[in-house]
Design an enzyme around this catalytic site. Structure first.
Site, PDB file in Angstrom:
ATOM      1  N   TYR A  58       0.805  -0.990  -0.086  1.00 32.46           N
ATOM      2  CA  TYR A  58       0.038   0.123  -0.038  1.00 32.46           C
ATOM      3  C   TYR A  58       0.979   1.143   0.063  1.00 32.46           C
ATOM      4  O   TYR A  58       1.422   1.533   0.979  1.00 32.46           O
ATOM      5  CB  TYR A  58      -0.959   0.021   1.292  1.00 32.46           C
ATOM      6  CG  TYR A  58      -1.903  -1.237   1.431  1.00 32.46           C
ATOM      7  CD1 TYR A  58      -2.130  -2.122   0.553  1.00 32.46           C
ATOM      8  CD2 TYR A  58      -2.441  -1.218   2.577  1.00 32.46           C
ATOM      9  CE1 TYR A  58      -2.825  -2.948   0.818  1.00 32.46           C
ATOM     10  CE2 TYR A  58      -3.169  -2.706   2.909  1.00 32.46           C
ATOM     11  CZ  TYR A  58      -3.522  -3.179   2.097  1.00 32.46           C
ATOM     12  OH  TYR A  58      -4.325  -4.572   2.145  1.00 32.46           O
ATOM     13  N   SER A 156      -2.655 -14.781   3.154  1.00 28.68           N
ATOM     14  CA  SER A 156      -3.979 -14.314   2.409  1.00 28.68           C
ATOM     15  C   SER A 156      -3.981 -14.583   1.163  1.00 28.68           C
ATOM     16  O   SER A 156      -3.222 -15.030   0.584  1.00 28.68           O
ATOM     17  CB  SER A 156      -3.845 -12.793   2.646  1.00 28.68           C
ATOM     18  OG  SER A 156      -4.746 -11.920   2.253  1.00 28.68           O
ATOM     19  N   ASN A 157      -5.384 -14.522   0.503  1.00 23.26           N
ATOM     20  CA  ASN A 157      -5.787 -14.731  -0.708  1.00 23.26           C
ATOM     21  C   ASN A 157      -5.344 -16.040  -1.166  1.00 23.26           C
ATOM     22  O   ASN A 157      -4.710 -16.309  -2.473  1.00 23.26           O
ATOM     23  CB  ASN A 157      -5.021 -13.786  -1.360  1.00 23.26           C
ATOM     24  CG  ASN A 157      -5.659 -12.168  -1.113  1.00 23.26           C
ATOM     25  OD1 ASN A 157      -6.628 -11.949  -1.304  1.00 23.26           O
ATOM     26  ND2 ASN A 157      -4.670 -11.570  -0.769  1.00 23.26           N
ATOM     27  N   GLN A 176      -6.502 -14.478   6.071  1.00 24.47           N
ATOM     28  CA  GLN A 176      -7.362 -13.357   5.576  1.00 24.47           C
ATOM     29  C   GLN A 176      -7.726 -13.225   4.160  1.00 24.47           C
ATOM     30  O   GLN A 176      -6.550 -13.915   3.316  1.00 24.47           O
ATOM     31  CB  GLN A 176      -6.299 -12.115   5.810  1.00 24.47           C
ATOM     32  CG  GLN A 176      -7.194 -10.782   5.517  1.00 24.47           C
ATOM     33  CD  GLN A 176      -6.426  -9.463   5.810  1.00 24.47           C
ATOM     34  OE1 GLN A 176      -6.539  -8.656   4.724  1.00 24.47           O
ATOM     35  NE2 GLN A 176      -5.667  -9.312   6.946  1.00 24.47           N
ATOM     36  N   TYR A 204     -11.647  -9.470   4.540  1.00 28.23           N
ATOM     37  CA  TYR A 204     -11.555  -8.157   4.225  1.00 28.23           C
ATOM     38  C   TYR A 204     -12.659  -7.892   3.108  1.00 28.23           C
ATOM     39  O   TYR A 204     -13.003  -9.163   2.809  1.00 28.23           O
ATOM     40  CB  TYR A 204     -10.160  -7.889   3.757  1.00 28.23           C
ATOM     41  CG  TYR A 204      -9.756  -8.670   2.453  1.00 28.23           C
ATOM     42  CD1 TYR A 204      -9.935  -8.004   1.348  1.00 28.23           C
ATOM     43  CD2 TYR A 204      -9.048  -9.743   2.471  1.00 28.23           C
ATOM     44  CE1 TYR A 204      -9.742  -8.767  -0.130  1.00 28.23           C
ATOM     45  CE2 TYR A 204      -8.662 -10.468   1.309  1.00 28.23           C
ATOM     46  CZ  TYR A 204      -9.101  -9.741   0.096  1.00 28.23           C
ATOM     47  OH  TYR A 204      -8.683 -10.261  -1.282  1.00 28.23           O
ATOM     48  N   LYS A 215     -24.802   3.336  -0.333  1.00 28.08           N
ATOM     49  CA  LYS A 215     -24.703   4.769  -1.074  1.00 28.08           C
ATOM     50  C   LYS A 215     -24.482   4.833  -2.379  1.00 28.08           C
ATOM     51  O   LYS A 215     -24.923   5.870  -3.140  1.00 28.08           O
ATOM     52  CB  LYS A 215     -23.820   5.603  -0.136  1.00 28.08           C
ATOM     53  CG  LYS A 215     -24.180   5.797   1.326  1.00 28.08           C
ATOM     54  CD  LYS A 215     -23.219   6.897   2.055  1.00 28.08           C
ATOM     55  CE  LYS A 215     -23.563   6.964   3.409  1.00 28.08           C
ATOM     56  NZ  LYS A 215     -22.617   7.792   4.254  1.00 28.08           N
TER      57      LYS A 215
END
Length: 310
Positions: A58, A156-157, A176, A204, A215
């Site tokens: 990130y 993860s993944n 995760q 996640y 929204k």
């Protein structure tokens, strides 16, 4: 806020964490304000959230730096920091996966430096590398754990077969995965496996990356640089069908005197085997609203009505 435990390591975490891909994740979102991002982390910690989730990709790296700056102002026993390694990003923004033991070690040590921490509570292999040995990758994390640089080992993944390979020696503590009302792929095999092997499951994308926030309209246009352009949930046809489900879910949310987003988080926490969820967010009001989901109790009737819709 409610709390639970990563069973194999006895680590206590809030059932709702905070995902920080929009805190310094300039390669994922456009027009991010770093000071606002740091404030989101402070707000989470000041509202009894203890699980803060980030990743070295990130930014890349910038999210860890910003999160680390905020963490310096909080006692070390007030938070559980999770981060991930196994990917590199070149100057053109293209990423590659690397599960080589030496690379994972260097990635973990670089994360520690950016975060300004002596140890990482949960360290994930972010993505499996095709053809690479997950057994060797996990073995290196075991060494990092023995050295005190990480406390819990995560991945993860992964598919079920990849998870089984990674957990061949029983060293995976946490997995995760993407899981929400609109993507339930892990229910048939991975969740039952984790239940049997005492592996904590952190979900996640609990709001389907915004769709379950309630929204969005059919006129939504994502920015060109928004990573969600590649997500199937947002593809033409899928997106419109998902919005139709959200409209029906709003009726149940109204009955529970809550938002459809909080209904989605509460639904996840009601699923057997889910340990915690990590919604993200870009606005303070948004993440504060998410945290209220821990107060919602869904009845058998509520769950049946949701099942009929999704």
């Amino acid at each position: 806020m409610n709390y639970t435990t990563i069973e194999k390591q006895g680590i206590s975490i809030s059932t709702i964490g905070f995902g920080t891909n929009a805190v310094g994740g300039h390669n994922l979102y456009e027009n991010l304000n770093e000071e606002e991002g740091k404030e989101l982390v402070r707000v989470a910690l000041n509202n009894r959230v203890t699980l803060i989730d980030t990743a070295d990709v990130y930014g890349p790296g910038r999210s860890e730096e910003l999160v680390g700056e905020v963490l310096q102002s909080f006692p070390r026993n007030q938070y559980i920091l999770a981060t991930k390694g196994a990917r590199t990003v070149n100057d053109q923004g293209q990423s590659t996966v690397n599960n080589e033991p030496a690379f994972l070690r260097s990635a973990c040590e670089a994360s520690l430096q950016r975060l300004g921490l002596d140890y990482i509570d949960i360290y994930y292999i972010h993505f499996p590398e095709p053809g690479a040995s997950l057994e060797l990758a996990v073995a290196e994390l075991v060494k990092l754990k023995q050295e005190g640089k990480i406390k819990a080992i995560g991945i993860s993944n992964v598919s079920l077969s990849q998870l089984k390979e990674a957990n061949s020696t029983g060293d995976i503590d946490v997995v995760q995965l993407e899981y929400n009302m609109l993507n339930r792929d892990i229910e048939s095999e991975i969740l039952p496996y984790c239940n049997v092997h005492q592996i904590a499951v952190v979900a996640y994308g609990p709001l389907a990356f915004g769709i379950l926030g309630g929204k969005y309209t059919k006129e939504l246009k994502l920015d060109a640089g928004d990573w969600r352009n590649s997500v199937d949930l947002f593809k033409d046809g899928n997106f419109q069908a998902n919005l139709s489900k959200v409209e029906k879910l709003k009726e149940i949310a109204k009955r529970k005197d809550t938002t459809v987003g909080n209904l989605a988080i509460a639904w996840l926490l009601a699923q057997k085997g889910v340990t915690a969820v990590i919604p993200g967010g870009k606005k303070t009001a948004q993440i504060l609203e998410n945290f209220k989901a821990s107060e919602i109790k869904l009845t058998t009737e509520d769950l049946a009505d949701i099942e009929e819709i999704v």
